[in-house]
Write an enzyme that holds these catalytic residues in place. Sequence first.
Site, PDB file in Angstrom:
ATOM      1  N   ASP A   7     -54.911 -78.093-137.262  1.00  0.00           N
ATOM      2  CA  ASP A   7     -55.513 -79.140-136.562  1.00  0.00           C
ATOM      3  C   ASP A   7     -56.850 -78.982-136.321  1.00  0.00           C
ATOM      4  O   ASP A   7     -57.596 -77.949-136.604  1.00  0.00           O
ATOM      5  CB  ASP A   7     -54.864 -79.129-134.974  1.00  0.00           C
ATOM      6  CG  ASP A   7     -54.602 -77.545-134.567  1.00  0.00           C
ATOM      7  OD1 ASP A   7     -55.091 -76.857-135.064  1.00  0.00           O
ATOM      8  OD2 ASP A   7     -53.453 -77.368-133.754  1.00  0.00           O
ATOM      9  N   ASN A  41     -46.583 -75.589-123.163  1.00  0.00           N
ATOM     10  CA  ASN A  41     -45.652 -76.380-123.036  1.00  0.00           C
ATOM     11  C   ASN A  41     -44.575 -76.645-124.159  1.00  0.00           C
ATOM     12  O   ASN A  41     -43.900 -77.644-124.530  1.00  0.00           O
ATOM     13  CB  ASN A  41     -46.214 -78.132-122.914  1.00  0.00           C
ATOM     14  CG  ASN A  41     -47.426 -78.346-124.044  1.00  0.00           C
ATOM     15  OD1 ASN A  41     -47.352 -77.731-124.862  1.00  0.00           O
ATOM     16  ND2 ASN A  41     -48.015 -79.247-123.851  1.00  0.00           N
ATOM     17  N   HIS A  95     -45.721 -76.594-127.598  1.00  0.00           N
ATOM     18  CA  HIS A  95     -46.286 -77.432-128.577  1.00  0.00           C
ATOM     19  C   HIS A  95     -46.539 -76.255-129.906  1.00  0.00           C
ATOM     20  O   HIS A  95     -46.710 -75.088-129.362  1.00  0.00           O
ATOM     21  CB  HIS A  95     -47.349 -78.013-128.196  1.00  0.00           C
ATOM     22  CG  HIS A  95     -48.744 -77.242-127.994  1.00  0.00           C
ATOM     23  ND1 HIS A  95     -49.836 -77.833-127.025  1.00  0.00           N
ATOM     24  CD2 HIS A  95     -49.375 -76.255-128.456  1.00  0.00           C
ATOM     25  CE1 HIS A  95     -50.816 -77.143-127.019  1.00  0.00           C
ATOM     26  NE2 HIS A  95     -50.680 -76.067-127.939  1.00  0.00           N
ATOM     27  N   GLU A  98     -47.241 -82.148-129.322  1.00  0.00           N
ATOM     28  CA  GLU A  98     -46.900 -82.086-127.933  1.00  0.00           C
ATOM     29  C   GLU A  98     -45.237 -82.444-127.766  1.00  0.00           C
ATOM     30  O   GLU A  98     -44.665 -83.303-128.338  1.00  0.00           O
ATOM     31  CB  GLU A  98     -47.790 -82.953-127.140  1.00  0.00           C
ATOM     32  CG  GLU A  98     -49.383 -82.709-127.277  1.00  0.00           C
ATOM     33  CD  GLU A  98     -49.790 -81.362-126.519  1.00  0.00           C
ATOM     34  OE1 GLU A  98     -49.059 -80.506-126.404  1.00  0.00           O
ATOM     35  OE2 GLU A  98     -51.015 -81.515-126.297  1.00  0.00           O
TER      36      GLU A  98
HETATM   37  C1  F6R Z   1     -54.281 -74.056-132.739  1.00  0.00           C
HETATM   38  C2  F6R Z   1     -52.813 -74.728-132.422  1.00  0.00           C
HETATM   39  C3  F6R Z   1     -52.335 -74.455-131.070  1.00  0.00           C
HETATM   40  C4  F6R Z   1     -52.393 -73.040-130.497  1.00  0.00           C
HETATM   41  C5  F6R Z   1     -51.807 -73.167-129.162  1.00  0.00           C
HETATM   42  C6  F6R Z   1     -51.976 -71.719-128.577  1.00  0.00           C
HETATM   43  O1  F6R Z   1     -54.711 -74.202-134.064  1.00  0.00           O
HETATM   44  O2  F6R Z   1     -52.494 -75.026-133.177  1.00  0.00           O
HETATM   45  O3  F6R Z   1     -50.876 -74.907-131.162  1.00  0.00           O
HETATM   46  O4  F6R Z   1     -51.688 -72.217-131.585  1.00  0.00           O
HETATM   47  O5  F6R Z   1     -52.518 -74.112-128.413  1.00  0.00           O
HETATM   48  O6  F6R Z   1     -53.366 -71.337-128.340  1.00  0.00           O
HETATM   49  P1  F6R Z   1     -53.800 -70.026-127.791  1.00  0.00           P
HETATM   50  O7  F6R Z   1     -53.472 -69.114-128.800  1.00  0.00           O
HETATM   51  O8  F6R Z   1     -55.211 -70.129-127.530  1.00  0.00           O
HETATM   52  O9  F6R Z   1     -53.025 -69.439-126.446  1.00  0.00           O
END
Ligand code: F6R
Length: 240
Positions: A67, A136, A138, A143
């Site tokens: 992303d 959440n 995701h 989401e």
């Molecule tokens: C990042 C991504 C997100 C993160 C998730 C957890 O490329 O796709 O899904 O993996 O938000 O983020 P952290 O590791 O910062 O808790």
Amino acid sequence: MKILTFKTAEEIGEAAGKLFVETVQKKDKAVLGLATGATPVPTYTYMAKACDAGEVSFKNVTTFNLDEYCDLPKEHKNSYYSFMFENLFSKIDIDPANVNFLNGNAADAQAESDRYAAAIEAAGGIDIQFLGIGRNGHIAFNEPSDRFTNNAFKVHLTESTIEANSIYFDDVPMPHYAMTMGIGSIMRSKKIVLVATGKAKAEAIRTMVKGEIDPQCPASILKAHPDCTVILDEDAASLL
Ligand code: F6R
């Protein structure tokens, strides 16, 4: 889904990193799907050390990141492009021409999604995909929603995600939109490695593992993947 639990960040980085290193060692032109955020950092440290020690070369590897934020210059310090160069690409022998990102500033999100899907297919598909998980549930920026997505799309981030990630933004407000790979793109990866650490992820991990497959917890779809390894610390595993 195979679940492994470890005590320290270093052990987690080694366990996840080994799966990526092995994939690259076994396949000449391996294709890696990569994630950003706090979770992958120990894994990327392990991969960089293995490269430095001459155990693995990323020269022929192609990468696709999950992303990228919209409305943020590619070179901004908070872009996922900058994150990947800072935490991994500058520390390994990868050819920068082989790293791929969604363009968060593309004028036409559908055309950008089509371009990314075609590039993944042309590379032969993703051999191993790294995932973190949001509080959440995701994965990438899929989401909670009432349906599972397929290819990449432009997403309006939820309050939970904005709250979790805005701590990294100090000069500009955190963007509220991102381009993200869809669930279909992720599920087509041959192998998936999801890593989660900390108490804040325990509820999402419980819902992913114990709940029904439900787009309200996008990560729950991973139960339907034939080769998914989940690597946790004791806090993230505490509600299992
Ligand atoms: C990042 C991504 C997100 C993160 C998730 C957890 O490329 O796709 O899904 O993996 O938000 O983020 P952290 O590791 O910062 O808790």
